[in-house]
Design a protein around this motif. Structure first.
Motif, PDB file in Angstrom:
ATOM      1  N   GLU A  43       0.827  -1.204   0.000  1.00  0.00           N
ATOM      2  CA  GLU A  43       0.000   0.000   0.000  1.00  0.00           C
ATOM      3  C   GLU A  43       0.860   1.253   0.000  1.00  0.00           C
ATOM      4  N   SER A  44       2.086   1.154   0.499  1.00  0.00           N
ATOM      5  CA  SER A  44       3.047   2.244   0.471  1.00  0.00           C
ATOM      6  C   SER A  44       4.415   1.649   0.149  1.00  0.00           C
ATOM      7  N   CYS A  45       5.285   2.468  -0.426  1.00  0.00           N
ATOM      8  CA  CYS A  45       6.626   1.984  -0.735  1.00  0.00           C
ATOM      9  C   CYS A  45       7.338   1.559   0.550  1.00  0.00           C
ATOM     10  N   GLY A  46       7.902   0.363   0.532  1.00  0.00           N
ATOM     11  CA  GLY A  46       8.629  -0.133   1.691  1.00  0.00           C
ATOM     12  C   GLY A  46       7.781  -0.889   2.677  1.00  0.00           C
ATOM     13  N   SER A  47       6.446  -0.876   2.527  1.00  0.00           N
ATOM     14  CA  SER A  47       5.593  -1.606   3.452  1.00  0.00           C
ATOM     15  C   SER A  47       5.450  -3.055   3.012  1.00  0.00           C
ATOM     16  N   ALA A  48       4.960  -3.888   3.916  1.00  0.00           N
ATOM     17  CA  ALA A  48       4.773  -5.299   3.598  1.00  0.00           C
ATOM     18  C   ALA A  48       3.634  -5.457   2.594  1.00  0.00           C
ATOM     19  N   LEU A  49       3.648  -6.574   1.886  1.00  0.00           N
ATOM     20  CA  LEU A  49       2.582  -6.854   0.937  1.00  0.00           C
ATOM     21  C   LEU A  49       1.258  -7.039   1.675  1.00  0.00           C
ATOM     22  N   GLY A  50       0.196  -6.528   1.090  1.00  0.00           N
ATOM     23  CA  GLY A  50      -1.124  -6.672   1.682  1.00  0.00           C
ATOM     24  C   GLY A  50      -2.181  -6.654   0.598  1.00  0.00           C
ATOM     25  N   SER A  51      -3.432  -6.725   1.009  1.00  0.00           N
ATOM     26  CA  SER A  51      -4.560  -6.695   0.074  1.00  0.00           C
ATOM     27  C   SER A  51      -5.460  -5.520   0.431  1.00  0.00           C
ATOM     28  N   PRO A  52      -5.186  -4.344  -0.124  1.00  0.00           N
ATOM     29  CA  PRO A  52      -5.963  -3.153   0.243  1.00  0.00           C
ATOM     30  C   PRO A  52      -7.462  -3.347   0.002  1.00  0.00           C
ATOM     31  N   ALA A  53      -8.265  -2.795   0.908  1.00  0.00           N
ATOM     32  CA  ALA A  53      -9.715  -2.863   0.752  1.00  0.00           C
ATOM     33  C   ALA A  53     -10.143  -2.035  -0.453  1.00  0.00           C
ATOM     34  N   ARG A  54     -11.146  -2.530  -1.161  1.00  0.00           N
ATOM     35  CA  ARG A  54     -11.703  -1.817  -2.305  1.00  0.00           C
ATOM     36  C   ARG A  54     -13.220  -1.764  -2.155  1.00  0.00           C
ATOM     37  N   MET A  55     -13.815  -0.719  -2.695  1.00  0.00           N
ATOM     38  CA  MET A  55     -15.259  -0.538  -2.634  1.00  0.00           C
ATOM     39  C   MET A  55     -15.863  -0.936  -3.982  1.00  0.00           C
ATOM     40  N   ASP A  56     -16.583  -2.035  -4.012  1.00  0.00           N
ATOM     41  CA  ASP A  56     -17.202  -2.521  -5.247  1.00  0.00           C
ATOM     42  C   ASP A  56     -18.700  -2.237  -5.219  1.00  0.00           C
ATOM     43  N   VAL A  57     -19.192  -1.534  -6.223  1.00  0.00           N
ATOM     44  CA  VAL A  57     -20.621  -1.263  -6.328  1.00  0.00           C
ATOM     45  C   VAL A  57     -21.305  -2.469  -6.956  1.00  0.00           C
TER      46      VAL A  57
END
Length: 312
Positions: free
Chosen positions: A285-299
């Motif tokens: 989600e940011s440079c240098g941060s660990a890998l993750g799965s950012p939340a997304r808003m799906d309509v």
């Protein structure tokens, strides 16, 4: 070298429903370098920064530092600073301006009133008045929070400024580094991601005419993330681009699913189903941060409803 914004762009991560949340923005000019938390790690007195953070907490007001594009020398002089306040809720949108040589005067503001959209305290404390110039284009350039903001944001701000675009400022933090360059347009509070100069110029031209460009839009800061996605979906569904036309009336439910009621000034209403998903495959989600799965808003669905159905 891969960056968080490169990964997000290559994976085509959607930007809708990712804007920072604030009913009211308070912007203070501060030259010189900015640290990761600019209010307390810049050339602004950190004690004042902490006091401003405390005063704004829970009021709906978000404070950010701004500076002109270019070299950021700060000679420590008591220069006159530009101050802006903007309320982004449709139906009561405004943008006011003031100048001060004493930033501590911002502590005289009634932050709760500002958050509710009352501009009187800005006039009383700082001599504020309605802004009569072009809409503001705030480009996030704080590389100490994420290098993408500096690598992509600063060239964008410079290009806009050199080409004569009015109202361009660098700003400390708009969230969503992976969507850099990110831009917030005031007074209406719509944020944009992966912005390019020609697109920002179109957005500002539309904003001056009271219209919203949906392409590349992250949402309005006036709403929480489900409401941001829902409002943009309705705009696209019915072709409504007037900035003041739509309001998020109510959001029911909780993560991972909400039902959002969006209202038009002409009386029409829509129920919008929004589901929280995960952006896959994992990315930083940011440079240098660990890998993750950012939340997304799906309509999931947009349904126009009648007043009788609402009453039922």
């Amino acid at each position: 070298m891969s960056t968080c914004s490169t990964a997000s762009r290559e994976l085509d991560e959607p930007v809708a429903g990712t804007a920072a949340t604030a009913r009211t923005w308070l912007l203070l000019e501060q030259s010189g370098p900015w640290g990761p938390k600019a209010l307390t790690s810049s050339h602004l007195d950190p004690a004042l920064g902490r006091a401003l953070e405390a005063a704004a907490s829970g009021t709906g007001v978000r404070i950010a530092l701004i500076r002109r594009s270019g070299r950021h020398a700060d000679r420590g002089t008591s220069a006159t600073r530009q101050v802006y306040a903007a309320h982004a809720v449709p139906g009561s949108t405004w943008l006011h301006t003031a100048t001060t040589t004493d930033p501590e005067r911002l502590l005289d503001l009634d932050f709760a009133a500002l958050g509710r959209g009352h501009s009187g305290t800005f006039a009383t404390a700082l001599g504020g008045r309605p802004h009569e110039g072009a809409p503001l284009a705030l480009v996030c350039t704080n590389g100490r929070r994420d290098r993408c903001c500096a690598l992509l944001g600063r060239p964008l701000a410079a290009e806009l400024a050199v080409s004569g675009v009015e109202g361009v400022w660098e700003v400390t933090h708009l969230g969503g580094h992976r969507f850099s360059p990110t831009v917030l347009v005031l007074p209406h509070g719509y944020a944009y991601g992966r912005a390019e100069a020609h697109a920002v110029k179109e957005v500002l031209h539309s904003a001056r005419e009271g219209r919203v460009v949906v392409e590349g839009c992250r949402g309005s800061s006036a709403w929480e993330r489900p409401g941001q996605a829902a409002e943009l979906a309705v705009r696209s569904e019915v072709g409504e681009y007037a900035a003041e036309a739509l309001t998020v009336v109510r959001t029911d439910g909780a993560a991972p699913r909400w039902e959002v009621l969006v209202a038009h000034t002409d009386g029409r209403r829509w129920r919008v189903e929004v589901a929280q998903g995960s952006s896959l495959p994992p990315r930083a989600e940011s440079c240098g941060s660990a890998l993750g799965s950012p939340a997304r808003m799906d309509v999931v669905a947009v349904r126009e409803v009648t007043m009788a159905a609402l009453a039922g």
